[in-house]
Design an enzyme around this catalytic site. Sequence first.
Site, short mmCIF file in Angstrom:
data_model
loop_
_atom_site.label_atom_id
_atom_site.label_comp_id
_atom_site.label_asym_id
_atom_site.label_seq_id
_atom_site.Cartn_x
_atom_site.Cartn_y
_atom_site.Cartn_z
N GLY A 165 -15.10 64.41 -43.70
CA GLY A 165 -14.34 65.37 -44.61
C GLY A 165 -15.07 65.51 -46.03
O GLY A 165 -14.43 66.06 -46.76
N ASN A 179 10.30 45.89 -23.83
CA ASN A 179 10.74 47.44 -24.05
C ASN A 179 12.22 48.11 -24.62
O ASN A 179 12.14 48.01 -25.02
CB ASN A 179 10.53 47.86 -22.99
CG ASN A 179 9.06 48.45 -22.78
OD1 ASN A 179 8.01 48.14 -23.12
ND2 ASN A 179 8.24 48.61 -21.10
N ASP A 180 13.15 46.85 -23.46
CA ASP A 180 14.48 46.97 -23.50
C ASP A 180 14.45 45.80 -24.34
O ASP A 180 15.53 46.37 -25.74
CB ASP A 180 15.05 46.40 -22.18
CG ASP A 180 15.01 47.46 -21.26
OD1 ASP A 180 16.52 48.49 -21.79
OD2 ASP A 180 14.76 47.65 -20.45
N MET A 210 -16.80 64.52 -49.16
CA MET A 210 -18.79 65.09 -49.91
C MET A 210 -19.28 63.82 -49.32
O MET A 210 -19.03 62.53 -49.44
CB MET A 210 -18.03 64.41 -51.42
CG MET A 210 -19.06 64.84 -52.55
SD MET A 210 -20.47 63.44 -52.39
CE MET A 210 -21.54 64.15 -53.74
N ARG A 218 -24.14 58.84 -53.15
CA ARG A 218 -23.89 59.12 -51.74
C ARG A 218 -22.94 58.43 -52.20
O ARG A 218 -22.25 57.57 -52.46
CB ARG A 218 -24.79 58.21 -50.88
CG ARG A 218 -25.62 58.95 -50.39
CD ARG A 218 -26.72 59.13 -49.25
NE ARG A 218 -27.32 57.65 -48.96
CZ ARG A 218 -28.13 56.86 -48.64
NH1 ARG A 218 -28.18 57.09 -47.24
NH2 ARG A 218 -28.34 55.42 -49.09
N CYS A 237 6.70 40.40 -19.67
CA CYS A 237 6.49 41.86 -18.95
C CYS A 237 6.45 42.78 -19.42
O CYS A 237 7.33 43.00 -20.53
CB CYS A 237 7.00 41.44 -17.47
SG CYS A 237 8.48 41.40 -17.33
N GLY A 241 10.81 41.38 -20.88
CA GLY A 241 11.36 42.42 -21.02
C GLY A 241 10.87 43.15 -22.36
O GLY A 241 12.18 43.63 -22.75
N ARG A 279 -25.57 49.19 -41.33
CA ARG A 279 -23.68 49.20 -40.71
C ARG A 279 -23.51 48.50 -39.67
O ARG A 279 -25.41 48.38 -38.68
CB ARG A 279 -23.02 50.67 -41.13
CG ARG A 279 -23.71 51.67 -40.73
CD ARG A 279 -22.80 52.61 -40.37
NE ARG A 279 -23.13 53.60 -39.58
CZ ARG A 279 -22.76 55.15 -39.86
NH1 ARG A 279 -22.09 55.51 -40.85
NH2 ARG A 279 -23.20 56.26 -39.33
N LYS A 297 -21.37 51.45 -47.49
CA LYS A 297 -22.56 51.83 -48.24
C LYS A 297 -23.20 50.96 -48.84
O LYS A 297 -24.31 49.91 -49.26
CB LYS A 297 -22.94 53.21 -48.48
CG LYS A 297 -24.21 53.75 -47.89
CD LYS A 297 -24.08 55.90 -48.31
CE LYS A 297 -23.41 55.56 -47.21
NZ LYS A 297 -23.22 57.40 -46.94
N TYR A 299 2.34 33.89 -19.64
CA TYR A 299 2.00 34.15 -19.07
C TYR A 299 1.92 35.94 -19.73
O TYR A 299 3.31 35.99 -20.12
CB TYR A 299 1.84 34.30 -18.07
CG TYR A 299 3.14 34.56 -16.93
CD1 TYR A 299 3.37 35.88 -16.75
CD2 TYR A 299 4.29 33.64 -16.64
CE1 TYR A 299 4.97 36.63 -16.43
CE2 TYR A 299 5.48 33.78 -16.11
CZ TYR A 299 5.14 35.67 -16.17
OH TYR A 299 6.89 36.00 -15.24
N HIS A 306 8.03 58.66 -15.85
CA HIS A 306 7.30 58.75 -14.57
C HIS A 306 6.38 59.12 -14.39
O HIS A 306 5.20 58.27 -13.52
CB HIS A 306 8.16 60.15 -13.67
CG HIS A 306 7.60 60.59 -12.60
ND1 HIS A 306 6.95 61.51 -12.20
CD2 HIS A 306 8.47 59.57 -11.30
CE1 HIS A 306 7.10 61.59 -10.61
NE2 HIS A 306 7.47 60.19 -10.48
N ARG A 313 10.92 42.50 -9.07
CA ARG A 313 12.57 42.45 -9.95
C ARG A 313 13.38 43.05 -9.34
O ARG A 313 12.79 44.73 -8.69
CB ARG A 313 11.99 43.26 -11.71
CG ARG A 313 13.29 43.53 -11.97
CD ARG A 313 13.09 44.36 -14.01
NE ARG A 313 12.88 45.86 -12.76
CZ ARG A 313 12.15 46.82 -13.90
NH1 ARG A 313 11.86 46.30 -15.66
NH2 ARG A 313 11.35 47.66 -13.92
N SER A 360 11.20 35.87 -17.59
CA SER A 360 10.44 37.02 -18.17
C SER A 360 10.74 37.66 -19.17
O SER A 360 11.73 37.85 -19.03
CB SER A 360 9.52 37.73 -17.39
OG SER A 360 9.29 38.73 -17.24
#
Lengths: 986, 986
Positions: A190, A867-868, A192, A181, A930, A865, A424, A104, A950, A545, A711, A863
């Site tokens: 939340g 996650n692993d 004032m 303000r 991937c 992986g 804003r 503000k 990619y 799943h 895969r 590629s």
Amino acid sequence: MRARAISTSASNARVGDGNFFSRSRDGRRAKTRARVGRGRGGRRIDFLERAPGMARRGRRRGRRARWPCAGASADGDGTSTAIFHFERGCAYGTKEMKDLLGSKGSGLAEMALLGLNVPAGFTISAACNERFAARGSTYVQSELWPDVLEAVSSLERTAKRTVFRSGCSLVGRAPLLLSVRSGAAASMPGMMDTVLNLGLSDACVAACVEAGFDERWVYDSYRRLLAMFGDVVEGIPKMDFEVALSQARSANEVRFDSELPAEALKKLCDEYKDIYVKHGKTFEQDPMNQLSKSILAVFSSWNNPRAVEYRDINRLSGLLGTAVNVQQMVFGNFNDNSGSGVCFSRNPADGTDKVYGEFLQKAQGEDVVSGVRTPMMISDLAGTQASAAEELNEVCKELEKDYKDMMDIEWTIEDGNLYILQCRVGKRTGTAAVRIATEMAAEGIITRDEALMQVNAKQIEQVLHPVFVIDETSAEYSGKIVAKGKPASPGAAVGAICFSAKEAKEMKAKGTPVILVREETCADDIGGMFAAEGILTARGGMTSHAAVVARGWGKPCVSGCGDIVFKNDREIRFGSSDKTFRSGNVISINGTTGEVLNASFPVAPSTIETFLPLKTFMQWVDQKRGIEIRANADTPEDADAAIRNGASGIGLVRTEHMFFSTTDRVHAIREFIMAQDETSSTIALEKLEKYHYEDFRGILKAAAGRKVTVRLIDPPLHEFLPSEKQLREGGAQEMSRYIGKSTHDIMEIAENMREHNPMLGLRGCRLGILRPSMSKMQVRAFAQAAIDLTSEGFPVTPSIMVPLVSTVDEFHNQRDLVWGVMKELAKENQQPPIRMEIGAMIETPRCALIAGDLARAGASFFSFGTNDLTQMTYGFSRDDSDAFIKPYIAKGLLRDDPFVTLDPVAVAELMDIAIHRARDIRNDIEVGVCGEHGGDPASLRTIDALDVDYASCSPSRVLVARLAAAQAACSRKEKVKTKPFAVTAA
Amino acid sequence: MRARAISTSASNARVGDGNFFSRSRDGRRAKTRARVGRGRGGRRIDFLERAPGMARRGRRRGRRARWPCAGASADGDGTSTAIFHFERGCAYGTKEMKDLLGSKGSGLAEMALLGLNVPAGFTISAACNERFAARGSTYVQSELWPDVLEAVSSLERTAKRTVFRSGCSLVGRAPLLLSVRSGAAASMPGMMDTVLNLGLSDACVAACVEAGFDERWVYDSYRRLLAMFGDVVEGIPKMDFEVALSQARSANEVRFDSELPAEALKKLCDEYKDIYVKHGKTFEQDPMNQLSKSILAVFSSWNNPRAVEYRDINRLSGLLGTAVNVQQMVFGNFNDNSGSGVCFSRNPADGTDKVYGEFLQKAQGEDVVSGVRTPMMISDLAGTQASAAEELNEVCKELEKDYKDMMDIEWTIEDGNLYILQCRVGKRTGTAAVRIATEMAAEGIITRDEALMQVNAKQIEQVLHPVFVIDETSAEYSGKIVAKGKPASPGAAVGAICFSAKEAKEMKAKGTPVILVREETCADDIGGMFAAEGILTARGGMTSHAAVVARGWGKPCVSGCGDIVFKNDREIRFGSSDKTFRSGNVISINGTTGEVLNASFPVAPSTIETFLPLKTFMQWVDQKRGIEIRANADTPEDADAAIRNGASGIGLVRTEHMFFSTTDRVHAIREFIMAQDETSSTIALEKLEKYHYEDFRGILKAAAGRKVTVRLIDPPLHEFLPSEKQLREGGAQEMSRYIGKSTHDIMEIAENMREHNPMLGLRGCRLGILRPSMSKMQVRAFAQAAIDLTSEGFPVTPSIMVPLVSTVDEFHNQRDLVWGVMKELAKENQQPPIRMEIGAMIETPRCALIAGDLARAGASFFSFGTNDLTQMTYGFSRDDSDAFIKPYIAKGLLRDDPFVTLDPVAVAELMDIAIHRARDIRNDIEVGVCGEHGGDPASLRTIDALDVDYASCSPSRVLVARLAAAQAACSRKEKVKTKPFAVTAA
């Protein structure tokens, strides 16, 4: 973004960069740091370590800037400033100083500098809040107070009005009333919020009346102050004031507050004061005490539990605190020629280039928002206040040009004069965001790069998914949130809770939309999952799943919602809440955010497939981005959706997911797993091959010649079996019926397959090496589909990826397996083998380190992986990491969940090592990513910085990923790649 | 080892390196490669790509070398040679050519070159066996045969005797008889072995008798040929011949074969021929056919199932096949002035420098080994054949000097002349190995470095552990092996099978030694484990509960023996065998090798603590090695043993193991885990703190000022609970009794703690951060023990290690925790905090990559947890990897189990990266390796090549590790380190 240079009056120093404050990464105390420039004589000047001078702009609205006597006060410790003045034409701040002045305050300063008609005032910086938090109220009352007093007198001189002091005469001029303000760098419910009309008191009111001001206005203003001050500063329940107000309306037989006569308002003021007394309080009559108490209330509210929780939830850390904006009041309730309103510079719902908003005549700002009366549309303003309406339009344009964005503006007309109270950047829907960005770029307000940066991932996603009609930032929405899980599959869904697949199908058959709520889902739940509008699970992550199946169907899903407590199998509760939810109770889930809501919000599908601005926008995106975006698809439908969304290929076909999709398939794979001899194994594989063939054919066809990377089977086989508990409790018996093996045998085989750490167990190519028949079948099915399509005249580019490689010999083995099948097929089909690329998936740190050897061993592509790779680099099990990642983030030990946002340090380094080693052997070797990270914007920034070709993500994330890749390219300092940008078929 | 240069007669080329053949790493066809040298004129000569000429040695026994007409024949494809002649004074080979000539053939060539009295002959190389395997018997019968014929005629010329051909006259000279013996590069039971006296036939025998040769000798030789040829070549059961022989002895009323008169032997020959007929065979009468059949039999035996299995078990891969040694017969059975014997150049049991062996008069070699008569000790030889005895002594000395090792020699005396038939490096006990190496170095035969290389890990280990009295390389031993598991805790044990701890304690109380056989052990089994002589488990690895506890006690243990099949809880069988083992059946286990034996072999403890040669040897070891060896110790007893074995500190105290050692401790830790509130948690921790304090105190005291590194709690807490099944089946009820929580609560808490992949779950410092009370307690106990000992005047060097770090902030958090406790203690003890180093354990790839940041963050030292690092680098779960690592090794996809032998590629690279980054920040930062790899010689070579300060291993491996480190230093090309060697207190 480079900020323009700002000259300071005190020193004429130039500051090179507007990004003054940075947050420390670990969430600890952020330092108020300032980039430094050079003074005219080359002298080094630390901008914020001196009192910053008044900033000037070249463009003024014809008025000369006047210098208030106290510009900005240097703080006691000399390191930062406390108070920043602003008035039309000049200000001690800019829009870039959000961290110190709050959203503000910085907006007010900016608008003042632009010469907009902003009521004069000053901002007490957020740094003061931090000091208050450290030193307590003494800081405000003794250290800060002299400066505040000085600032107020300065404001009095500017406003040519004074704060009412007893004995003061008001003849000929109104007293100086103030608004107070809060305003932090980020919007934060939340805390004032606002106290208006500060400065009024019994004596002042009396004097005003005596001086001839409109009594109705005077008492209306006073009763507002009493209520707000009571609520905000003294902690008196708001409801008490509202009840009294409502009684007054009844007594006076009026519908709206604005119709109450002066007498009634006067009486109301007395009643309000009684409410104070009832709560053991007295209304503070001294204006300066009102001010100090208000400031303290704002500062204290920063650390009230709701605000702290909000910051925790929204991961806002490193903020100094809130600033306090003290400003001369202007009165929308002054007379019939007055009013208050809010507006957006363009339509926030659809992005149309027309000022959009609402206003109320004879009202103060709070009335518009609180909905006490139904406001009028902004288009009607021209009818009542033509010049103000025109001025407002101009202000909107000017602010858009300045902020280079669509703006959200609060304003007041006092007796015909337009004042801008706040501005804003406006929130907007995805649709609006795309249209606004595209059109602003077309208008030349912003560059194309800026347009790309203006639309965020959520917005582009929103364009495609079903969404709640309600504003998700509203209190009404957030108040209904009862739990949060993982945003597993985007979109909004509403329905009655069902705890079993059977129940879900039954209720759906009766026409009741349902949300399936399960501990976790398994293949047996497929039917129920399909019947449900959305899926909510207590366990499992983004690749569980439930998540995988739901995303495949484009069905909203919230997974891994640890807050769900199963009281029994018919009742749940959420977190620590006592409220019980039973089967049939309606809830909403937001698969885009992971929120679970105790509400039945309406949902609207998004169907903007032929939305022209989106098309244009995505063209710009594709021209900008440096990496291709492919999609992970496990079904022809997935592949179709992915290509429609602009994927340039199918980067990952998770063959094992194909076994989940129908009960028959689940039975067939279980039959294979349970097979103890060659014959029964072969029978099961033949069934699976048929399914695979159809799927692969469909996917290859959908990809229409684009590369499709399959895969080979990856997860441990026991993942296809029911859990041990399920087996014990009837699962084995049921399997026995289909598979024709004894329950005992089934239990025994399953028991023998159990592993301590399946993630590091017999899976990936280890399975392909030790139980090669499955992988051979997969290769056969895939290659045959490719061969058949080719002979039918459809173009195909098939490739096979070996998962979880950690040694060169593993890759050799699997490559030989693939070649063997290809040769066999060529023989059977009596034609030379088709071209089939074989690559390795880099999922273990070891694989990353030996990537050079793999390239030498003939891997056609790689590629990651991720996650692993993340699991093994950190040693974090994704399935179990909730137990520590969540508390780690809460404790500031982790900034992000590395499964959501790719670790730019170690995981990225391993990737970088692998890429360098691979390219050292063969410079043009294709490298992709991937996994879920491929759809995450922050991760894409990391990926973009690597020499990657990619990224592949889920079909629903393709648009987001394309955008994120383009944004990464925009913010990238320089392109690391030596190759030209890959241009993809959009 | 550098081989001396060998000049070839054909070209006078010099070969620079004797290591001609290397095995390809992946177990595929090994190429016969030869290092190349330069000819005199600088011309490049590929030694083996030409027919190698006769090698000459400078030192001759006064005889000029004569060149036989066919030196060595070039093979059809011209790449290698087929036949290698040897005779006293010259040979076409050296001892380095083991791969091509086999152990026997290369030894014969070497001895011939040394001028020893070797019967002349030729070796058909192992390369021919390979070609035979590829091309079948045609190869031998047509391609190879002309060369063999030529070789035989050459041998006839050398021997000045001819193979008997019909019509040949034998007047004045004996016919040329041949021995045909197999001989691969590695000794290999199960292959065809020996045919002696080849060349005899009915006609030849008749001619010999006619020529006046001793009939007894003639028929004795013939019956031997008939039996051996029948057994080995024709596949007639040996037993048939033995029965006939035994009947002959009875009929003639003699005790020994040697006492049979000529007539009886003649009759026996006829009976033997009848046996042939009985089996549908006829004895081959043509000597050259005998030879070709024998060669084929030897070649074929290479791939008989027993031989293949033996190579699989012993991981012998890359061998070409077996060579065939054809040699002129000399006759120990010729007359009373003849005999045969075997001897070692030094005592193989205790290493004494005195020729040790046995001989039989009037016997052929096979008699000595087969035990038909009791042989005489070699010391008696001097009495009967003084000059031969003296010559044998000289031969021993000469061969020792040449081979630089203790030798095993076969010899025959024919009519007073000593012939040496075979030599090889002698097998010996650990004790003998140490003494021989030390004394040979002292004698100047070998250098100290060579002495260090001569003793292997098994031998040094043997010096310390209880061992079977029986020779573990004997057929008697290997025939009893029924299963193989992991060598979890070294030493031999014999006892009756017990299936429960209770039973074990009962039987032990009755005085019966027992072997406890369990699926896996848990804390509840402690009592039974202690009672048992040894422990055998079906599941679990080298760090399983059973392994850890057993090693702690120095009790033999074989763990993870997957061959065990539990038929029910009172009966097991092993692998595919039908034999059932019941409770009470006696078995033996070998914790050093992992073997399980269906036998009751006697066991002898090794008690050579004051064995002077060992002391000397270990001093040399310590002077040579470049890294310190510390020990992993979890009890004061462990620590004591470790220091006694020469550990230079305690590199790893696994605090969690301390909870396993007694039932009380197990209850206390479970109480802590189950505690749901502060109070009960504190009570449990107070109990544990007492146990910890005592243990830490004991360990610090045992270390006597050396560094002691305690690792804070590491495993997931649920590891301390019974398994889910155990809980269901009464375990929860039992726990409930001790802990005072309901069975239901216990089940629920345990259920909530369950993880999908505990290895990657809530463990290590994650536990220390989220449940800090346990780690705080551990720090308190350790630090207080250190403080108390210091004030009592004992020197201490305590340090603490944070496990499983993957981010810098995790380390910060735990460092702060330790500092907090240290400050608290300092206050309580009213003295300044003691010095406590805090380091990080590098167990995740991420931690390795951020080692520089950790060093900057103040880590005092690093220790690699190579077990976990291997798990995460490969993505191999150690607990589950048996399912694929074993078949991988069998398939040649992995050379070694990376949990046994440190991966020198990726894991070592990550370590190297970590070390470099850490040392870049602080060059003198201490870096160590703890975990099982620290005790493995092959791994220590890898570790030694890194810039590491110390390795820590189990106390029982300290000697081995010290030796292996020294050996690594010996074989290291150049020292990478910039620091001087660390010298430790031995």
